[in-house]
Motif scaffolding. Sequence first.
Motif, PDB file in Angstrom:
ATOM      1  N   ALA A   1      15.037  69.996  -4.672  1.00  0.00           N
ATOM      2  CA  ALA A   1      15.169  70.346  -3.258  1.00  0.00           C
ATOM      3  C   ALA A   1      15.367  71.849  -3.146  1.00  0.00           C
ATOM      4  O   ALA A   1      15.943  72.467  -4.034  1.00  0.00           O
ATOM      5  CB  ALA A   1      16.363  69.621  -2.653  1.00  0.00           C
ATOM      6  N   PRO A   2      14.878  72.456  -2.073  1.00  0.00           N
ATOM      7  CA  PRO A   2      15.061  73.894  -1.942  1.00  0.00           C
ATOM      8  C   PRO A   2      16.546  74.239  -1.843  1.00  0.00           C
ATOM      9  O   PRO A   2      17.317  73.524  -1.215  1.00  0.00           O
ATOM     10  CB  PRO A   2      14.325  74.243  -0.639  1.00  0.00           C
ATOM     11  N   ALA A   3      16.909  75.324  -2.503  1.00  0.00           N
ATOM     12  CA  ALA A   3      18.302  75.765  -2.471  1.00  0.00           C
ATOM     13  C   ALA A   3      18.598  76.399  -1.119  1.00  0.00           C
ATOM     14  O   ALA A   3      17.703  76.954  -0.480  1.00  0.00           O
ATOM     15  CB  ALA A   3      18.531  76.787  -3.587  1.00  0.00           C
ATOM     16  N   PRO A   4      19.839  76.302  -0.685  1.00  0.00           N
ATOM     17  CA  PRO A   4      20.186  76.972   0.559  1.00  0.00           C
ATOM     18  C   PRO A   4      19.918  78.465   0.453  1.00  0.00           C
ATOM     19  O   PRO A   4      20.103  79.065  -0.595  1.00  0.00           O
ATOM     20  CB  PRO A   4      21.686  76.694   0.717  1.00  0.00           C
ATOM     21  N   ALA A   5      19.478  79.051   1.537  1.00  0.00           N
ATOM     22  CA  ALA A   5      19.184  80.481   1.570  1.00  0.00           C
ATOM     23  C   ALA A   5      20.478  81.270   1.474  1.00  0.00           C
ATOM     24  O   ALA A   5      21.534  80.798   1.836  1.00  0.00           O
ATOM     25  CB  ALA A   5      18.450  80.826   2.864  1.00  0.00           C
ATOM     26  N   THR A   6      20.367  82.482   0.961  1.00  0.00           N
ATOM     27  CA  THR A   6      21.535  83.351   0.904  1.00  0.00           C
ATOM     28  C   THR A   6      21.129  84.714   1.425  1.00  0.00           C
ATOM     29  O   THR A   6      19.961  85.039   1.514  1.00  0.00           O
ATOM     30  CB  THR A   6      22.052  83.498  -0.541  1.00  0.00           C
ATOM     31  N   GLY A   7      22.125  85.514   1.749  1.00  0.00           N
ATOM     32  CA  GLY A   7      21.837  86.889   2.120  1.00  0.00           C
ATOM     33  C   GLY A   7      22.011  87.171   3.588  1.00  0.00           C
ATOM     34  O   GLY A   7      22.625  86.424   4.332  1.00  0.00           O
ATOM     35  N   GLY A   8      21.426  88.300   4.022  1.00  0.00           N
ATOM     36  CA  GLY A   8      21.652  88.853   5.348  1.00  0.00           C
ATOM     37  C   GLY A   8      21.189  88.006   6.509  1.00  0.00           C
ATOM     38  O   GLY A   8      21.740  88.103   7.596  1.00  0.00           O
ATOM     39  N   ALA A   9      20.160  87.185   6.369  1.00  0.00           N
ATOM     40  CA  ALA A   9      19.641  86.400   7.488  1.00  0.00           C
ATOM     41  C   ALA A   9      20.557  85.232   7.830  1.00  0.00           C
ATOM     42  O   ALA A   9      20.366  84.573   8.827  1.00  0.00           O
ATOM     43  CB  ALA A   9      18.245  85.887   7.169  1.00  0.00           C
ATOM     44  N   CYS A  10      21.556  85.009   7.039  1.00  0.00           N
ATOM     45  CA  CYS A  10      22.456  83.882   7.259  1.00  0.00           C
ATOM     46  C   CYS A  10      23.620  84.332   8.120  1.00  0.00           C
ATOM     47  O   CYS A  10      24.570  84.918   7.630  1.00  0.00           O
ATOM     48  CB  CYS A  10      22.952  83.364   5.919  1.00  0.00           C
ATOM     49  N   GLU A  11      23.518  84.059   9.408  1.00  0.00           N
ATOM     50  CA  GLU A  11      24.575  84.453  10.330  1.00  0.00           C
ATOM     51  C   GLU A  11      24.819  83.356  11.340  1.00  0.00           C
ATOM     52  O   GLU A  11      23.920  82.589  11.673  1.00  0.00           O
ATOM     53  CB  GLU A  11      24.206  85.747  11.047  1.00  0.00           C
ATOM     54  N   GLU A  12      26.041  83.337  11.834  1.00  0.00           N
ATOM     55  CA  GLU A  12      26.441  82.327  12.799  1.00  0.00           C
ATOM     56  C   GLU A  12      27.648  82.893  13.531  1.00  0.00           C
ATOM     57  O   GLU A  12      28.642  83.248  12.902  1.00  0.00           O
ATOM     58  CB  GLU A  12      26.791  81.075  11.987  1.00  0.00           C
ATOM     59  N   ASP A  13      27.567  82.998  14.846  1.00  0.00           N
ATOM     60  CA  ASP A  13      28.716  83.562  15.555  1.00  0.00           C
ATOM     61  C   ASP A  13      29.779  82.494  15.778  1.00  0.00           C
ATOM     62  O   ASP A  13      29.517  81.300  15.686  1.00  0.00           O
ATOM     63  CB  ASP A  13      28.301  84.240  16.860  1.00  0.00           C
ATOM     64  N   THR A  14      30.991  82.953  16.060  1.00  0.00           N
ATOM     65  CA  THR A  14      32.119  82.037  16.194  1.00  0.00           C
ATOM     66  C   THR A  14      32.312  81.528  17.619  1.00  0.00           C
ATOM     67  O   THR A  14      33.113  80.625  17.837  1.00  0.00           O
ATOM     68  CB  THR A  14      33.426  82.717  15.743  1.00  0.00           C
ATOM     69  N   GLY A  15      31.588  82.090  18.563  1.00  0.00           N
ATOM     70  CA  GLY A  15      31.762  81.692  19.955  1.00  0.00           C
ATOM     71  C   GLY A  15      31.094  80.363  20.286  1.00  0.00           C
ATOM     72  O   GLY A  15      30.407  79.753  19.471  1.00  0.00           O
ATOM     73  N   LYS A  16      31.312  79.946  21.530  1.00  0.00           N
ATOM     74  CA  LYS A  16      30.689  78.704  22.002  1.00  0.00           C
ATOM     75  C   LYS A  16      29.225  78.958  22.307  1.00  0.00           C
ATOM     76  O   LYS A  16      28.842  80.048  22.714  1.00  0.00           O
ATOM     77  CB  LYS A  16      31.407  78.193  23.241  1.00  0.00           C
ATOM     78  N   LYS A  17      28.446  77.929  22.137  1.00  0.00           N
ATOM     79  CA  LYS A  17      27.001  78.026  22.405  1.00  0.00           C
ATOM     80  C   LYS A  17      26.526  76.734  23.021  1.00  0.00           C
ATOM     81  O   LYS A  17      27.167  75.683  22.884  1.00  0.00           O
ATOM     82  CB  LYS A  17      26.230  78.365  21.130  1.00  0.00           C
ATOM     83  N   ASP A  18      25.423  76.810  23.720  1.00  0.00           N
ATOM     84  CA  ASP A  18      24.788  75.638  24.325  1.00  0.00           C
ATOM     85  C   ASP A  18      23.691  75.162  23.390  1.00  0.00           C
ATOM     86  O   ASP A  18      22.766  75.909  23.093  1.00  0.00           O
ATOM     87  CB  ASP A  18      24.198  75.994  25.691  1.00  0.00           C
ATOM     88  N   ILE A  19      23.789  73.910  22.954  1.00  0.00           N
ATOM     89  CA  ILE A  19      22.809  73.362  22.020  1.00  0.00           C
ATOM     90  C   ILE A  19      22.290  72.041  22.573  1.00  0.00           C
ATOM     91  O   ILE A  19      23.068  71.125  22.841  1.00  0.00           O
ATOM     92  CB  ILE A  19      23.437  73.143  20.619  1.00  0.00           C
ATOM     93  N   PRO A  20      20.958  71.941  22.740  1.00  0.00           N
ATOM     94  CA  PRO A  20      20.390  70.676  23.214  1.00  0.00           C
ATOM     95  C   PRO A  20      20.314  69.641  22.092  1.00  0.00           C
ATOM     96  O   PRO A  20      19.892  69.952  20.982  1.00  0.00           O
ATOM     97  CB  PRO A  20      18.991  71.079  23.684  1.00  0.00           C
ATOM     98  N   ILE A  21      20.773  68.429  22.400  1.00  0.00           N
ATOM     99  CA  ILE A  21      20.684  67.314  21.457  1.00  0.00           C
ATOM    100  C   ILE A  21      20.171  66.116  22.238  1.00  0.00           C
ATOM    101  O   ILE A  21      20.810  65.679  23.194  1.00  0.00           O
ATOM    102  CB  ILE A  21      22.054  66.986  20.825  1.00  0.00           C
ATOM    103  N   SER A  22      19.013  65.613  21.841  1.00  0.00           N
ATOM    104  CA  SER A  22      18.405  64.434  22.482  1.00  0.00           C
ATOM    105  C   SER A  22      18.329  64.564  23.997  1.00  0.00           C
ATOM    106  O   SER A  22      18.677  63.651  24.742  1.00  0.00           O
ATOM    107  CB  SER A  22      19.180  63.158  22.101  1.00  0.00           C
ATOM    108  N   GLY A  23      17.903  65.721  24.468  1.00  0.00           N
ATOM    109  CA  GLY A  23      17.679  65.921  25.901  1.00  0.00           C
ATOM    110  C   GLY A  23      18.907  66.317  26.694  1.00  0.00           C
ATOM    111  O   GLY A  23      18.816  66.593  27.886  1.00  0.00           O
ATOM    112  N   THR A  24      20.074  66.365  26.091  1.00  0.00           N
ATOM    113  CA  THR A  24      21.292  66.778  26.780  1.00  0.00           C
ATOM    114  C   THR A  24      21.807  68.049  26.115  1.00  0.00           C
ATOM    115  O   THR A  24      21.806  68.164  24.892  1.00  0.00           O
ATOM    116  CB  THR A  24      22.378  65.677  26.678  1.00  0.00           C
TER     117      THR A  24
END
Length: 136
Positions: free
Chosen positions: A35-58
């Motif tokens: 299986a492909p290994a998880p990516a590493t490095g600079g492109a891996c970012e995630e902010d700590t704030g709240k975000k709106d994410i659609p899941i199954s139309g909601t």
Amino acid sequence: SEACPVTCGSCGSNPTPAPVSVITIAPPTPAPTPAPAPATGGACEEDTGKKDIPISGTVYRGTCTAFKDWCSEASVIAECPITCGQCAKAGCEDDPSYSVQTGMGPLTCQDWEQYQCWPEVIDHCPTACRKQECLR
């Protein structure tokens, strides 16, 4: 001489030939593709704030930590790659060969994701142990 007439030379002029073993060699089975290994490095970012994410139309609002049980959804993976284990920041990669003996048997970094890490485990498993600088 009766048990081994060929060996003893008492078979006469037409001895029965000794049986021949036939060995069939099967073609090698190809190794499974890892299986492909998880990516590493600079492109891996995630902010700590709240975000709106659609899941199954909601559309749901929350932090990536709140969405950790929804990592099977592509929209969550796209917004929360670290939480979903798709990548690790440089220097935060878990050691895939590390394990430590415990009362429950050996535990790997992946196993430690569900427990509070011992201090000696954190440097080997910084992402699994949720080391602060590796979270986002």
